[in-house]
Design a protein around this motif. Structure first.
Motif, PDB file in Angstrom:
ATOM      1  N   LYS A   1      -7.593  -8.592   6.618  1.00 44.35           N
ATOM      2  CA  LYS A   1      -8.237  -9.229   7.761  1.00 44.35           C
ATOM      3  C   LYS A   1      -7.624 -10.588   8.037  1.00 44.35           C
ATOM      4  CE  LYS A   1     -12.746  -6.958   7.271  1.00 44.35           C
ATOM      5  NZ  LYS A   1     -14.199  -7.160   7.034  1.00 44.35           N
ATOM      6  N   ASP A   2      -7.205 -11.240   6.988  1.00 42.15           N
ATOM      7  CA  ASP A   2      -6.548 -12.543   7.126  1.00 42.15           C
ATOM      8  C   ASP A   2      -5.140 -12.312   7.670  1.00 42.15           C
ATOM      9  OD1 ASP A   2      -5.408 -15.010   6.961  1.00 42.15           O
ATOM     10  OD2 ASP A   2      -5.725 -15.278   4.807  1.00 42.15           O
ATOM     11  N   THR A   3      -4.868 -12.774   8.877  1.00 42.91           N
ATOM     12  CA  THR A   3      -3.568 -12.507   9.505  1.00 42.91           C
ATOM     13  C   THR A   3      -2.405 -13.149   8.755  1.00 42.91           C
ATOM     14  OG1 THR A   3      -3.866 -14.416  10.973  1.00 42.91           O
ATOM     15  CG2 THR A   3      -4.550 -12.238  11.798  1.00 42.91           C
ATOM     16  N   ARG A   4      -2.723 -14.065   7.824  1.00 46.58           N
ATOM     17  CA  ARG A   4      -1.660 -14.672   7.024  1.00 46.58           C
ATOM     18  C   ARG A   4      -1.408 -13.879   5.748  1.00 46.58           C
ATOM     19  NH1 ARG A   4      -4.444 -20.400   6.536  1.00 46.58           N
ATOM     20  NH2 ARG A   4      -6.150 -18.907   6.208  1.00 46.58           N
ATOM     21  N   GLY A   5      -2.137 -12.772   5.606  1.00 47.01           N
ATOM     22  CA  GLY A   5      -2.007 -11.976   4.396  1.00 47.01           C
ATOM     23  C   GLY A   5      -0.723 -11.155   4.367  1.00 47.01           C
ATOM     24  N   GLN A   6      -0.608 -10.343   3.345  1.00 46.28           N
ATOM     25  CA  GLN A   6       0.611  -9.581   3.117  1.00 46.28           C
ATOM     26  C   GLN A   6       0.444  -8.134   3.592  1.00 46.28           C
ATOM     27  OE1 GLN A   6       1.870  -9.026  -1.068  1.00 46.28           O
ATOM     28  NE2 GLN A   6       3.743 -10.067  -0.467  1.00 46.28           N
ATOM     29  N   LEU A   7       1.524  -7.590   4.098  1.00 47.39           N
ATOM     30  CA  LEU A   7       1.537  -6.175   4.479  1.00 47.39           C
ATOM     31  C   LEU A   7       1.924  -5.339   3.266  1.00 47.39           C
ATOM     32  CD1 LEU A   7       3.385  -6.494   7.900  1.00 47.39           C
ATOM     33  CD2 LEU A   7       1.047  -5.678   7.609  1.00 47.39           C
ATOM     34  N   ASN A   8       1.116  -4.336   2.965  1.00 52.29           N
ATOM     35  CA  ASN A   8       1.396  -3.438   1.855  1.00 52.29           C
ATOM     36  C   ASN A   8       1.766  -2.052   2.389  1.00 52.29           C
ATOM     37  OD1 ASN A   8       0.778  -5.355  -0.169  1.00 52.29           O
ATOM     38  ND2 ASN A   8      -1.412  -4.914   0.075  1.00 52.29           N
ATOM     39  N   LEU A   9       2.680  -1.401   1.712  1.00 55.83           N
ATOM     40  CA  LEU A   9       3.085  -0.040   2.065  1.00 55.83           C
ATOM     41  C   LEU A   9       2.769   0.895   0.911  1.00 55.83           C
ATOM     42  CD1 LEU A   9       6.615  -0.593   3.676  1.00 55.83           C
ATOM     43  CD2 LEU A   9       4.387  -0.604   4.793  1.00 55.83           C
ATOM     44  N   TYR A  10       2.267   2.092   1.256  1.00 59.29           N
ATOM     45  CA  TYR A  10       2.015   3.127   0.263  1.00 59.29           C
ATOM     46  C   TYR A  10       2.789   4.376   0.665  1.00 59.29           C
ATOM     47  CZ  TYR A  10      -1.839   0.048  -1.023  1.00 59.29           C
ATOM     48  OH  TYR A  10      -2.579  -1.037  -1.413  1.00 59.29           O
ATOM     49  N   PHE A  11       3.577   4.872  -0.256  1.00 59.36           N
ATOM     50  CA  PHE A  11       4.367   6.091  -0.039  1.00 59.36           C
ATOM     51  C   PHE A  11       3.732   7.194  -0.887  1.00 59.36           C
ATOM     52  CE2 PHE A  11       7.044   2.393   0.472  1.00 59.36           C
ATOM     53  CZ  PHE A  11       7.753   2.646   1.625  1.00 59.36           C
ATOM     54  N   ILE A  12       3.147   8.179  -0.235  1.00 59.91           N
ATOM     55  CA  ILE A  12       2.351   9.179  -0.946  1.00 59.91           C
ATOM     56  C   ILE A  12       2.934  10.571  -0.753  1.00 59.91           C
ATOM     57  CG2 ILE A  12       0.059  10.231  -1.144  1.00 59.91           C
ATOM     58  CD1 ILE A  12      -1.125   7.640  -0.061  1.00 59.91           C
ATOM     59  N   SER A  13       3.004  11.314  -1.837  1.00 63.60           N
ATOM     60  CA  SER A  13       3.387  12.730  -1.767  1.00 63.60           C
ATOM     61  C   SER A  13       2.141  13.578  -1.976  1.00 63.60           C
ATOM     62  CB  SER A  13       4.427  13.074  -2.836  1.00 63.60           C
ATOM     63  OG  SER A  13       4.582  14.482  -2.928  1.00 63.60           O
ATOM     64  N   THR A  14       1.787  14.364  -0.971  1.00 67.03           N
ATOM     65  CA  THR A  14       0.645  15.262  -1.123  1.00 67.03           C
ATOM     66  C   THR A  14       1.017  16.485  -1.963  1.00 67.03           C
ATOM     67  OG1 THR A  14       1.155  16.444   0.930  1.00 67.03           O
ATOM     68  CG2 THR A  14      -0.311  14.539   1.093  1.00 67.03           C
ATOM     69  N   ILE A  15       2.312  16.609  -2.303  1.00 66.74           N
ATOM     70  CA  ILE A  15       2.789  17.728  -3.130  1.00 66.74           C
ATOM     71  C   ILE A  15       2.734  17.352  -4.609  1.00 66.74           C
ATOM     72  CG2 ILE A  15       4.653  19.368  -3.544  1.00 66.74           C
ATOM     73  CD1 ILE A  15       3.451  19.476  -0.718  1.00 66.74           C
ATOM     74  N   THR A  16       3.398  16.256  -4.968  1.00 63.00           N
ATOM     75  CA  THR A  16       3.439  15.829  -6.370  1.00 63.00           C
ATOM     76  C   THR A  16       2.263  14.929  -6.735  1.00 63.00           C
ATOM     77  OG1 THR A  16       4.764  13.839  -5.923  1.00 63.00           O
ATOM     78  CG2 THR A  16       5.956  15.919  -6.296  1.00 63.00           C
ATOM     79  N   LYS A  17       1.542  14.416  -5.712  1.00 69.05           N
ATOM     80  CA  LYS A  17       0.393  13.517  -5.875  1.00 69.05           C
ATOM     81  C   LYS A  17       0.787  12.141  -6.406  1.00 69.05           C
ATOM     82  CE  LYS A  17      -2.139  17.084  -4.756  1.00 69.05           C
ATOM     83  NZ  LYS A  17      -2.692  17.223  -3.399  1.00 69.05           N
ATOM     84  N   LYS A  18       2.033  11.781  -6.319  1.00 67.98           N
ATOM     85  CA  LYS A  18       2.474  10.451  -6.741  1.00 67.98           C
ATOM     86  C   LYS A  18       2.279   9.452  -5.601  1.00 67.98           C
ATOM     87  CE  LYS A  18       6.005  12.090 -10.015  1.00 67.98           C
ATOM     88  NZ  LYS A  18       5.322  11.660 -11.255  1.00 67.98           N
ATOM     89  N   VAL A  19       1.895   8.228  -5.967  1.00 74.14           N
ATOM     90  CA  VAL A  19       1.708   7.158  -4.993  1.00 74.14           C
ATOM     91  C   VAL A  19       2.574   5.972  -5.404  1.00 74.14           C
ATOM     92  CG1 VAL A  19       0.069   5.584  -3.894  1.00 74.14           C
ATOM     93  CG2 VAL A  19      -0.678   7.885  -4.566  1.00 74.14           C
TER      94      VAL A  19
END
Length: 440
Positions: A154-172
Motif C-alpha cells: 500500500k505504501d507507494t514507496r515500498g518494494q515490488l515483489n515477484l513470485y514465479f510459480i509452477s502449478t506443475i512442480t508446485k515450486k515458488v
C-alpha cells in the motif's frame, strides 16, 4: 677445402627444399577453387516471417487482485502494455521460497490484494524469460513457471515483489525489483485496467481455483480465405539438397517428397505437412530452455511463422514443442484442419516437424456473437456433469475453425473451451442447450 664447400651447398639445397615444401603446403591449405555459379539456382527459403521469443512466449490472461474484487482480461494489447512497463525493471536475485506449495497456497498468492498475475499456457523456463525481462542474476534457477505474480504494498514507496510459480512442480520462487518506481507502475496499471471486467474465483476444495468472467462478452465471428503456401517452398527449406529430392503422388489427396535421409508427406485435404528425419530420432530427455530456443531457431531458419503462432505446450521426454495458432489474440482450435505447429527435436537437429501449410488472408467480419459469462458456463457444466468439473483446469474463450463447404473458405466462430489433461475441448451449442457434452 672442396669438401667444405660441398657440405655448405648440401645444406643450402636442403634449406631450399624445406622452404619449397612449406610454400607448397601453405598453397594447398589456402587454395580456394573458383566455381562458376551462374548455372546454380539460388533457393529462396524465406517462407513468411521470423520471430523473437517475446513474439511467441506470451501470457494468455491477466488477473488483478484488489481489496474486494478480481478483474481480468485476455486482451493481448492490455497484457503487452503492462508487460512493456516491466521491461525496464532489473529483477534481483531469484530465490526458492517454497519447494512444495499446496494448491491452496498458490490460490492465496494469486488472490492476495494488490497483486497482478500473468497466466501462461505452458511452463516457461527462467533461461527463456530472461530474454524478455531483465534479471541481474546470471545464475538463474534451472526451473520453469506458468504463473508470474507482481505484488506491491500500500505504501507507494515500498518494494515490488515477484513470485514465479509452477502449478506443475508446485515450486515458488521469489525476487524483488531493484530501482523500480512503484508509484509509476501502479499509476500505469490503473490506467490499463480501469475498465476491466469483473472475474470470479471458483474455489474448489484441495484444488487450484478457476478464474472466470462474471459478465457476458460480445465477440465477432469471421470468415477468411485460406492462402496456400506452395509445399515446394517447404521442400526447398527442409531438405539438404532440394534438387535431389524425389516427388511422388499419394493418390489424388497428397504428395510425398523424399531423399536418402528424410521424408515429407503433404496432405492436400487437411492442408498440412509432416516432415521426418529418421536418423535423428533420440530417446534422450531434452532441456526445456534448449528445446524452445532450438524450435524457434529452426522455424526462423526458413521464416516459417505464417500466422500468429504462440508457445503452448512442451514435453521434455519426447522433446516436442507446440505453437498454437491465434487470431485477434485468442487461440484457434479445430479438429480439421490443423492449427498447431509441432517441432520434435532429435540428435543435433529436428527429428519431426508437423504443421499447416496455409495462412489466414482476406478476413471479413461476419456478425457479433454474445457469449455467456464464464461463471454461467461453469455453473452449467456443474449442473449437467458435476463430476466433469473436477478434471477441468481452466475455462477460456477461443475461436472454432471450420470449413463452410468451400475448399478455401474458412469460418472462425468464438466459443467457450475447457482445459482438461492438457487438451482444450469446445463447449458446444448442444451442451449450452442441455444436449450432448463435448466436441461437435
Amino acid at each position: 677445402m672442396g669438401l667444405k664447400y660441398i657440405e655448405q651447398v648440401k645444406s643450402f639445397i636442403l634449406l631450399l627444399l624445406i622452404l619449397l615444401s612449406l610454400t607448397l603446403t601453405f598453397s594447398i591449405w589456402t587454395y580456394s577453387p573458383s566455381y562458376d555459379l551462374s548455372g546454380t539456382p539460388v533457393v529462396d527459403i524465406a517462407i513468411a516471417e521470423k520471430k523473437k521469443l517475446e513474439d511467441v512466449v506470451k501470457p494468455y490472461r491477466l488477473l488483478l487482485s484488489q481489496e474486494a474484487s478480481l478483474k481480468g482480461s485476455d486482451s493481448t494489447q492490455i497484457i503487452e502494455d503492462v508487460l512493456d512497463s516491466m521491461t525496464k525493471w532489473e529483477i534481483q536475485t531469484v530465490k526458492l521460497l517454497n519447494n512444495q506449495a499446496s494448491d491452496q497456497q498458490i490460490n492465496d498468492y494469486i488472490k492476495t490484494p494488490n497483486a497482478l498475475t500473468f497466466f501462461f499456457p505452458a511452463e516457461v523456463p527462467f533461461n527463456i524469460y530472461n530474454n524478455i525481462l531483465t534479471f541481474s542474476d546470471y545464475n538463474l534457477p534451472n526451473a520453469s513457471f506458468d504463473r508470474l505474480i507482481v505484488e506491491w504494498s500500500k505504501d507507494t514507496r515500498g518494494q515490488l515483489n515477484l513470485y514465479f510459480i509452477s502449478t506443475i512442480t508446485k515450486k515458488v520462487y521469489m525476487a524483488n525489483v531493484g530501482q523500480a518506481n512503484q508509484e509509476d507502475f501502479i499509476s500505469h496499471l490503473k490506467n490499463e485496467t480501469m475498465d476491466l471486467p469483473v472475474y470470479n474465483e471458483i474455489v474448489r476444495e484441495k484444488r487450484l481455483s478457476l478464474y472466470v468472467s462474471a459478465s457476458p462478452k460480445t465477440i465477432s465471428s469471421y470468415t477468411y480465405i485460406e492462402e496456400e503456401i506452395a509445399p515446394e517452398k517447404f521442400k526447398n527449406a527442409l531438405f539438404t539438397n532440394p534438387s535431389l529430392v524425389r516427388s511422388n503422388p499419394l493418390g489424388t489427396t497428397g504428395r510425398e517428397y523424399s531423399d536418402d535421409s528424410a521424408l515429407m508427406n503433404v496432405d492436400y485435404l487437411l492442408k498440412r505437412l509432416s516432415y521426418v528425419h529418421p536418423a535423428s530420432e533420440s530417446d534422450k530427455v531434452g532441456k526445456p530452455d534448449e528445446l524452445i530456443q532450438q524450435s524457434l531457431h529452426f522455424i526462423n531458419e526458413h521464416s516459417g511463422w505464417t500466422d500468429d503462432y504462440r508457445y503452448s505446450k512442451i514435453n521434455s521426454s519426447t522433446k516436442q514443442v507446440s505453437y498454437q495458432l491465434h487470431f485477434h489474440g485468442m487461440p484457434v482450435f479445430s479438429k480439421d484442419p490443423e492449427t498447431e505447429i509441432n517441432v520434435h527435436w532429435g540428435t543435433n537437429r529436428v527429428y519431426r516437424y508437423n504443421r499447416p501449410y496455409v495462412s489466414i488472408a482476406d478476413t471479413r467480419r461476419q456478425r457479433d456473437i454474445q457469449l455467456r459469462s464464464g461463471q454461467d458456463i461453469y455453473d452449467l457444466i456443474h449442473a449437467l456433469h458435476e463430476n466433469k468439473v473436477l478434471s477441468i483446469d481452466d475455462i477460456a474463450i477461443g475461436y472454432n475453425l471450420s470449413r463452410n463447404g468451400q475448399q478455401r473458405i474458412v469460418d472462425l466462430e468464438p466459443s467457450w473451451y475447457y482445459l482438461s489433461n492438457g487438451s482444450w475441448t469446445r463447449i458446444t451449442p448442444e451442451l449450452l442447450g442441455g444436449g450432448k457434452f463435448g466436441l461437435e
